[in-house]
Design a protein around this motif. Sequence first.
Motif, mmCIF file in Angstrom:
data_model
loop_
_atom_site.group_PDB
_atom_site.id
_atom_site.type_symbol
_atom_site.label_atom_id
_atom_site.label_comp_id
_atom_site.label_asym_id
_atom_site.label_seq_id
_atom_site.Cartn_x
_atom_site.Cartn_y
_atom_site.Cartn_z
ATOM 1 N N TYR A 288 23.404 21.629 -3.910
ATOM 2 C CA TYR A 288 22.331 22.732 -3.979
ATOM 3 C C TYR A 288 21.059 22.221 -4.973
ATOM 4 O O TYR A 288 21.485 21.665 -5.911
ATOM 5 C CB TYR A 288 22.745 24.036 -4.622
ATOM 6 N N ASP B 92 17.057 22.508 -6.243
ATOM 7 C CA ASP B 92 15.759 23.350 -6.425
ATOM 8 C C ASP B 92 14.751 22.203 -6.740
ATOM 9 O O ASP B 92 14.638 21.374 -7.638
ATOM 10 C CB ASP B 92 15.979 24.113 -7.845
ATOM 11 N N ASP C 76 8.309 21.787 -5.983
ATOM 12 C CA ASP C 76 7.392 22.796 -5.035
ATOM 13 C C ASP C 76 8.110 24.050 -4.486
ATOM 14 O O ASP C 76 9.073 23.948 -3.750
ATOM 15 C CB ASP C 76 6.897 22.013 -3.830
ATOM 16 N N ASP C 77 7.883 25.227 -5.198
ATOM 17 C CA ASP C 77 8.609 26.270 -4.843
ATOM 18 C C ASP C 77 8.262 26.874 -3.680
ATOM 19 O O ASP C 77 9.090 27.730 -3.253
ATOM 20 C CB ASP C 77 8.205 27.411 -6.148
ATOM 21 N N LYS C 78 7.117 26.357 -3.056
ATOM 22 C CA LYS C 78 6.836 27.077 -1.610
ATOM 23 C C LYS C 78 7.695 26.299 -0.700
ATOM 24 O O LYS C 78 7.940 27.094 0.476
ATOM 25 C CB LYS C 78 5.430 26.662 -1.368
ATOM 26 N N LEU C 79 8.418 25.020 -0.884
ATOM 27 C CA LEU C 79 9.079 24.413 0.301
ATOM 28 C C LEU C 79 10.503 25.150 0.119
ATOM 29 O O LEU C 79 11.189 25.420 -0.930
ATOM 30 C CB LEU C 79 9.515 23.097 -0.104
ATOM 31 N N GLN C 80 10.902 25.482 1.492
ATOM 32 C CA GLN C 80 12.459 25.955 1.312
ATOM 33 C C GLN C 80 13.480 24.977 1.860
ATOM 34 O O GLN C 80 13.203 24.347 2.862
ATOM 35 C CB GLN C 80 12.325 27.266 2.684
ATOM 36 N N VAL C 81 14.492 24.800 1.177
ATOM 37 C CA VAL C 81 15.629 23.985 1.596
ATOM 38 C C VAL C 81 16.646 24.817 2.335
ATOM 39 O O VAL C 81 16.955 25.737 1.754
ATOM 40 C CB VAL C 81 15.965 23.322 -0.057
ATOM 41 N N PRO C 82 17.121 24.284 3.183
ATOM 42 C CA PRO C 82 18.143 25.061 3.997
ATOM 43 C C PRO C 82 19.522 24.920 3.234
ATOM 44 O O PRO C 82 19.718 23.715 2.298
ATOM 45 C CB PRO C 82 18.552 24.063 5.383
ATOM 46 N N GLU C 83 20.315 26.009 3.112
ATOM 47 C CA GLU C 83 21.520 26.253 2.703
ATOM 48 C C GLU C 83 22.456 25.123 3.151
ATOM 49 O O GLU C 83 22.616 25.011 4.500
ATOM 50 C CB GLU C 83 21.998 27.545 2.571
#
Length: 286
Positions: free
Chosen positions: A220, A222, A225-232
């Motif tokens: 997991y 973090d 860049d908080d705008k980028l979405q990382v797949p689970e």
Amino acid sequence: MPDWLEVALRTLFAVVILFLMTRLLGKRQISQLSFFEYITGITIGSLAAYISMDLESHWLLGLVSLIVWVLVSLGIEFLQMKSKKVRDFIDSKATILIKDGKILEDNVKKERLSSDELLQQLRKKNVFKTADVEFAVIEPSGEINVLLKKEHQPLTPSHLGITVGPEPEPQTVIMDGKMMDEPLATIGLSREWLYTELEKIGVTIENVFLGQVDAYGQLYVDLYDDKLQVPEPQQKASLLAQLKKCEADLEMFGLSTDNETVKQMYEQCSNQLKQIITDVRPLLIR
């Protein structure tokens, strides 16, 4: 010596002495301090300020006073460890506030708590009805601990008769964009594995603020860049899907054959796999 230089040197000396004395006294959170420990902390801080700023007095006198306070505190802590009577005298005892859903008004008044304060403390424990409380007690530190009645407690695996094994703590393998070799070695993984996992989700290690690996080997991250979405991570979901597919294949093979012996073998294997899926499902759907 100029006054400003003397103040600077005395302050530096006071900081060092204060650090050593507080390390000697041990670790406690503010909420865990007894009344005497709270007063001791304030006094030691005042003495350190006296050593730093009072140029008219000799710093050695302040140091003597500081050492005496620390020694007295250590002596009292030693007595508390050896005698329950001393602990009860200095820290006082815990007081029952609620029993079997009934507020004990005399005890509440004894602790100088108002009804609003009691309800506020209960709400901090996610309790909104006093009738749901089996037992509530105020500790010597002032914290209120609550035990809910059985029917209002959250459902746990033990209530269902399920034995759950211990789960190792997650290991932080990336911090501030840098790889942590020791946590990786602790869970038996390599740098190559970590780089492969990062490639799967399409990020570089320099863009990762924090990366953790759980007990099941899933990464997991973090990102800065908080705008980028990382797949689970999908390893567990993929494993569950594969197990279900194997079960369906076994059932299909059993239906497609006319040989009774082979049919029974496939059915037996399918039932065994179904039981395995039932057992591991709680772990794979977390």
